[in-house]
Design a protein around this motif. Structure first.
Motif, PDB file in Angstrom:
ATOM      1  N   LEU A  83       0.833  -1.201   0.000  1.00  0.00           N
ATOM      2  CA  LEU A  83       0.000   0.000   0.000  1.00  0.00           C
ATOM      3  C   LEU A  83       0.863   1.244   0.000  1.00  0.00           C
ATOM      4  O   LEU A  83       1.985   1.240   0.487  1.00  0.00           O
ATOM      5  CB  LEU A  83      -0.895   0.019   1.245  1.00  0.00           C
ATOM      6  N   GLU A  84       0.308   2.306  -0.513  1.00  0.00           N
ATOM      7  CA  GLU A  84       0.984   3.604  -0.475  1.00  0.00           C
ATOM      8  C   GLU A  84       0.713   4.218   0.899  1.00  0.00           C
ATOM      9  O   GLU A  84      -0.419   4.605   1.197  1.00  0.00           O
ATOM     10  CB  GLU A  84       0.441   4.500  -1.579  1.00  0.00           C
ATOM     11  N   THR A  85       1.742   4.268   1.761  1.00  0.00           N
ATOM     12  CA  THR A  85       1.546   4.737   3.140  1.00  0.00           C
ATOM     13  C   THR A  85       1.025   6.166   3.194  1.00  0.00           C
ATOM     14  O   THR A  85       0.267   6.514   4.089  1.00  0.00           O
ATOM     15  CB  THR A  85       2.843   4.630   3.965  1.00  0.00           C
ATOM     16  N   GLY A  86       1.414   7.007   2.237  1.00  0.00           N
ATOM     17  CA  GLY A  86       0.972   8.406   2.237  1.00  0.00           C
ATOM     18  C   GLY A  86      -0.537   8.568   2.201  1.00  0.00           C
ATOM     19  O   GLY A  86      -1.073   9.556   2.697  1.00  0.00           O
ATOM     20  N   ARG A  87      -1.222   7.610   1.640  1.00  0.00           N
ATOM     21  CA  ARG A  87      -2.694   7.675   1.568  1.00  0.00           C
ATOM     22  C   ARG A  87      -3.338   7.574   2.952  1.00  0.00           C
ATOM     23  O   ARG A  87      -4.498   7.940   3.118  1.00  0.00           O
ATOM     24  CB  ARG A  87      -3.231   6.537   0.707  1.00  0.00           C
ATOM     25  N   TYR A  88      -2.588   7.072   3.932  1.00  0.00           N
ATOM     26  CA  TYR A  88      -3.172   6.801   5.239  1.00  0.00           C
ATOM     27  C   TYR A  88      -2.714   7.785   6.326  1.00  0.00           C
ATOM     28  O   TYR A  88      -3.120   7.666   7.470  1.00  0.00           O
ATOM     29  CB  TYR A  88      -2.847   5.361   5.652  1.00  0.00           C
ATOM     30  N   THR A  89      -1.882   8.737   5.949  1.00  0.00           N
ATOM     31  CA  THR A  89      -1.334   9.682   6.926  1.00  0.00           C
ATOM     32  C   THR A  89      -2.440  10.412   7.679  1.00  0.00           C
ATOM     33  O   THR A  89      -2.401  10.515   8.905  1.00  0.00           O
ATOM     34  CB  THR A  89      -0.396  10.688   6.223  1.00  0.00           C
ATOM     35  N   THR A  90      -3.417  10.911   6.956  1.00  0.00           N
ATOM     36  CA  THR A  90      -4.504  11.661   7.598  1.00  0.00           C
ATOM     37  C   THR A  90      -5.297  10.772   8.552  1.00  0.00           C
ATOM     38  O   THR A  90      -5.650  11.201   9.654  1.00  0.00           O
ATOM     39  CB  THR A  90      -5.442  12.273   6.531  1.00  0.00           C
ATOM     40  N   LEU A  91      -5.544   9.539   8.151  1.00  0.00           N
ATOM     41  CA  LEU A  91      -6.281   8.623   9.023  1.00  0.00           C
ATOM     42  C   LEU A  91      -5.504   8.330  10.304  1.00  0.00           C
ATOM     43  O   LEU A  91      -6.092   8.273  11.396  1.00  0.00           O
ATOM     44  CB  LEU A  91      -6.590   7.319   8.289  1.00  0.00           C
ATOM     45  N   PHE A  92      -4.190   8.156  10.188  1.00  0.00           N
ATOM     46  CA  PHE A  92      -3.373   7.914  11.379  1.00  0.00           C
ATOM     47  C   PHE A  92      -3.361   9.158  12.271  1.00  0.00           C
ATOM     48  O   PHE A  92      -3.426   9.051  13.495  1.00  0.00           O
ATOM     49  CB  PHE A  92      -1.947   7.496  10.994  1.00  0.00           C
ATOM     50  N   TYR A  93      -3.273  10.329  11.662  1.00  0.00           N
ATOM     51  CA  TYR A  93      -3.312  11.581  12.435  1.00  0.00           C
ATOM     52  C   TYR A  93      -4.637  11.666  13.205  1.00  0.00           C
ATOM     53  O   TYR A  93      -4.645  11.956  14.409  1.00  0.00           O
ATOM     54  CB  TYR A  93      -3.150  12.798  11.518  1.00  0.00           C
ATOM     55  N   LEU A 153       3.761   6.966   9.233  1.00  0.00           N
ATOM     56  CA  LEU A 153       2.399   6.829   9.767  1.00  0.00           C
ATOM     57  C   LEU A 153       2.395   7.015  11.283  1.00  0.00           C
ATOM     58  O   LEU A 153       1.483   7.627  11.839  1.00  0.00           O
ATOM     59  CB  LEU A 153       1.820   5.464   9.398  1.00  0.00           C
ATOM     60  N   ILE A 154       3.432   6.505  11.929  1.00  0.00           N
ATOM     61  CA  ILE A 154       3.552   6.664  13.375  1.00  0.00           C
ATOM     62  C   ILE A 154       3.759   8.132  13.725  1.00  0.00           C
ATOM     63  O   ILE A 154       3.205   8.632  14.707  1.00  0.00           O
ATOM     64  CB  ILE A 154       4.678   5.771  13.926  1.00  0.00           C
ATOM     65  N   VAL A 155       4.522   8.847  12.901  1.00  0.00           N
ATOM     66  CA  VAL A 155       4.714  10.289  13.108  1.00  0.00           C
ATOM     67  C   VAL A 155       3.364  10.991  13.030  1.00  0.00           C
ATOM     68  O   VAL A 155       3.043  11.847  13.870  1.00  0.00           O
ATOM     69  CB  VAL A 155       5.707  10.877  12.086  1.00  0.00           C
ATOM     70  N   ALA A 156       2.556  10.655  12.054  1.00  0.00           N
ATOM     71  CA  ALA A 156       1.229  11.269  11.928  1.00  0.00           C
ATOM     72  C   ALA A 156       0.386  10.974  13.166  1.00  0.00           C
ATOM     73  O   ALA A 156      -0.319  11.853  13.683  1.00  0.00           O
ATOM     74  CB  ALA A 156       0.531  10.761  10.664  1.00  0.00           C
ATOM     75  N   TYR A 157       0.464   9.755  13.650  1.00  0.00           N
ATOM     76  CA  TYR A 157      -0.277   9.344  14.850  1.00  0.00           C
ATOM     77  C   TYR A 157       0.175  10.165  16.065  1.00  0.00           C
ATOM     78  O   TYR A 157      -0.642  10.698  16.811  1.00  0.00           O
ATOM     79  CB  TYR A 157      -0.032   7.853  15.061  1.00  0.00           C
ATOM     80  N   LEU A 158       1.509  10.301  16.225  1.00  0.00           N
ATOM     81  CA  LEU A 158       2.044  11.100  17.332  1.00  0.00           C
ATOM     82  C   LEU A 158       1.646  12.567  17.215  1.00  0.00           C
ATOM     83  O   LEU A 158       1.316  13.214  18.219  1.00  0.00           O
ATOM     84  CB  LEU A 158       3.565  10.990  17.381  1.00  0.00           C
ATOM     85  N   ARG A 159       1.690  13.107  16.004  1.00  0.00           N
ATOM     86  CA  ARG A 159       1.277  14.501  15.810  1.00  0.00           C
ATOM     87  C   ARG A 159      -0.167  14.685  16.275  1.00  0.00           C
ATOM     88  O   ARG A 159      -0.506  15.682  16.903  1.00  0.00           O
ATOM     89  CB  ARG A 159       1.421  14.905  14.349  1.00  0.00           C
ATOM     90  N   GLY A 160      -1.002  13.723  15.965  1.00  0.00           N
ATOM     91  CA  GLY A 160      -2.393  13.789  16.411  1.00  0.00           C
ATOM     92  C   GLY A 160      -2.502  13.787  17.927  1.00  0.00           C
ATOM     93  O   GLY A 160      -3.267  14.571  18.508  1.00  0.00           O
ATOM     94  N   ILE A 161      -1.729  12.921  18.574  1.00  0.00           N
ATOM     95  CA  ILE A 161      -1.738  12.862  20.041  1.00  0.00           C
ATOM     96  C   ILE A 161      -1.282  14.186  20.621  1.00  0.00           C
ATOM     97  O   ILE A 161      -1.943  14.765  21.490  1.00  0.00           O
ATOM     98  CB  ILE A 161      -0.861  11.697  20.553  1.00  0.00           C
ATOM     99  N   PHE A 162      -0.138  14.704  20.141  1.00  0.00           N
ATOM    100  CA  PHE A 162       0.396  15.958  20.675  1.00  0.00           C
ATOM    101  C   PHE A 162      -0.551  17.125  20.399  1.00  0.00           C
ATOM    102  O   PHE A 162      -0.745  17.993  21.248  1.00  0.00           O
ATOM    103  CB  PHE A 162       1.782  16.242  20.105  1.00  0.00           C
ATOM    104  N   ASP A 163      -1.150  17.163  19.210  1.00  0.00           N
ATOM    105  CA  ASP A 163      -2.098  18.228  18.891  1.00  0.00           C
ATOM    106  C   ASP A 163      -3.301  18.192  19.835  1.00  0.00           C
ATOM    107  O   ASP A 163      -3.813  19.235  20.236  1.00  0.00           O
ATOM    108  CB  ASP A 163      -2.572  18.119  17.441  1.00  0.00           C
ATOM    109  N   ALA A 164      -3.757  16.984  20.176  1.00  0.00           N
ATOM    110  CA  ALA A 164      -4.891  16.863  21.093  1.00  0.00           C
ATOM    111  C   ALA A 164      -4.569  17.449  22.466  1.00  0.00           C
ATOM    112  O   ALA A 164      -5.455  17.945  23.159  1.00  0.00           O
ATOM    113  CB  ALA A 164      -5.314  15.396  21.221  1.00  0.00           C
ATOM    114  N   TYR A 165      -3.306  17.394  22.848  1.00  0.00           N
ATOM    115  CA  TYR A 165      -2.879  18.004  24.102  1.00  0.00           C
ATOM    116  C   TYR A 165      -2.745  19.520  23.960  1.00  0.00           C
ATOM    117  O   TYR A 165      -2.501  20.218  24.937  1.00  0.00           O
ATOM    118  CB  TYR A 165      -1.534  17.422  24.555  1.00  0.00           C
ATOM    119  N   GLY A 166      -2.868  20.038  22.745  1.00  0.00           N
ATOM    120  CA  GLY A 166      -2.752  21.467  22.517  1.00  0.00           C
ATOM    121  C   GLY A 166      -1.356  21.918  22.125  1.00  0.00           C
ATOM    122  O   GLY A 166      -1.094  23.112  22.022  1.00  0.00           O
TER     123      GLY A 166
END
Length: 188
Positions: A83-93, A153-166
Motif C-alpha cells: 500500500l501507499e503509506t501516504g494515503r493513510y497519513t490523515t487517518l493515522f493523524y 504513519l507513526i509520526v502522523a499518529y504522534l502529531r495527532g496525540i500531541f495536537d490533542a494536548y494542545g
C-alpha cells in the motif's frame, strides 16, 4: 499486633480516601492495601516507580475507549508493503488525535515527558526517552528495524496525540528506525 500484620505510615488524606473507597466497594481495607502493595512491589522489582502502574492503568482506560487493536508488527509492515503509506497519513493523524483527546483526560502532557515509557504502551517502540531542552521536549523513539516504512504513519499518529494536548508545534526527524520528535513550547 499479630505476626502477619504491620503498620506503615502513609499520607493521611490518601489513607482516608483509600479507606472510604474500599468501604464503598465492600472491600476489606487490609486486603485492598495488601494487593496494592503487592502490585507496587512488582513494579519496584523492575526498578520502576509504582506511579508507572497508575499511568499504565490510565493509558489502558484511554486506549480501551478508542477501539484500538494491537497487531503483530510484521503483519502490519507486510500489509503496508503493498500500500501507499501516504494515503493513510490523515487517518493515522485523526486516530492519534482521537486517542490523545481521551488520553489527555487521564494523563497530563508532563506525565508523558516525565515517563516517556508510556509511549511504549501506545506505539511499537523498543525504547522511549525524553529530554527537556529549554521549554521543549525531545522524544527519542527506537523502533524495530523492520518497520522503518511505517514510521511516517507513526509520526502522523504522534502529531495527532500531541495536537490533542494542545501542542501543535513539533518537528520529526527519522534516522533509519530511530525517530526524534521535538515538541516546542510545552514545558512550563
Amino acid at each position: 499486633m499479630s505476626a502477619d500484620k504491620t503498620t506503615i505510615s502513609v499520607n493521611r488524606d490518601v489513607a482516608l480516601r483509600f479507606a472510604k473507597l474500599a468501604r464503598e466497594l465492600g472491600i476489606s481495607i487490609q486486603k485492598a492495601a495488601t494487593e496494592a502493595l503487592t502490585a507496587a512491589e512488582e513494579i519496584l522489582k523492575d526498578g520502576e516507580n509504582p506511579t508507572h502502574l497508575l499511568y499504565l492503568y490510565r493509558v489502558f482506560k484511554a486506549k480501551s475507549s478508542t477501539d484500538s487493536l494491537s497487531l503483530p508488527l510484521h503483519l502490519l509492515a507486510k500489509i503496508f508493503e503493498e500500500l501507499e503509506t501516504g494515503r493513510y497519513t490523515t487517518l493515522f493523524y485523526e486516530a492519534g488525535r482521537e486517542l490523545g483527546s481521551v488520553l489527555a483526560q487521564w494523563l497530563s502532557f508532563q506525565d508523558l515527558v516525565k515517563t516517556p515509557q508510556i509511549l511504549k504502551l501506545l506505539l511499537p517502540v523498543r525504547t522511549a526517552q525524553c529530554r527537556v531542552e529549554e521549554n521543549n521536549a525531545r522524544f527519542t523513539l527506537i523502533f524495530p528495524p523492520n518497520i522503518k516504512r511505517l514510521i511516517p504513519l507513526i509520526v502522523a499518529y504522534l502529531r495527532g496525540i500531541f495536537d490533542a494536548y494542545g501542542y501543535t508545534q513539533h518537528k520529526a526527524e527519522q534516522r533509519e528506525h530511530v525517530l526524534d520528535i521535538v515538541v516546542y513550547n510545552c514545558i512550563q
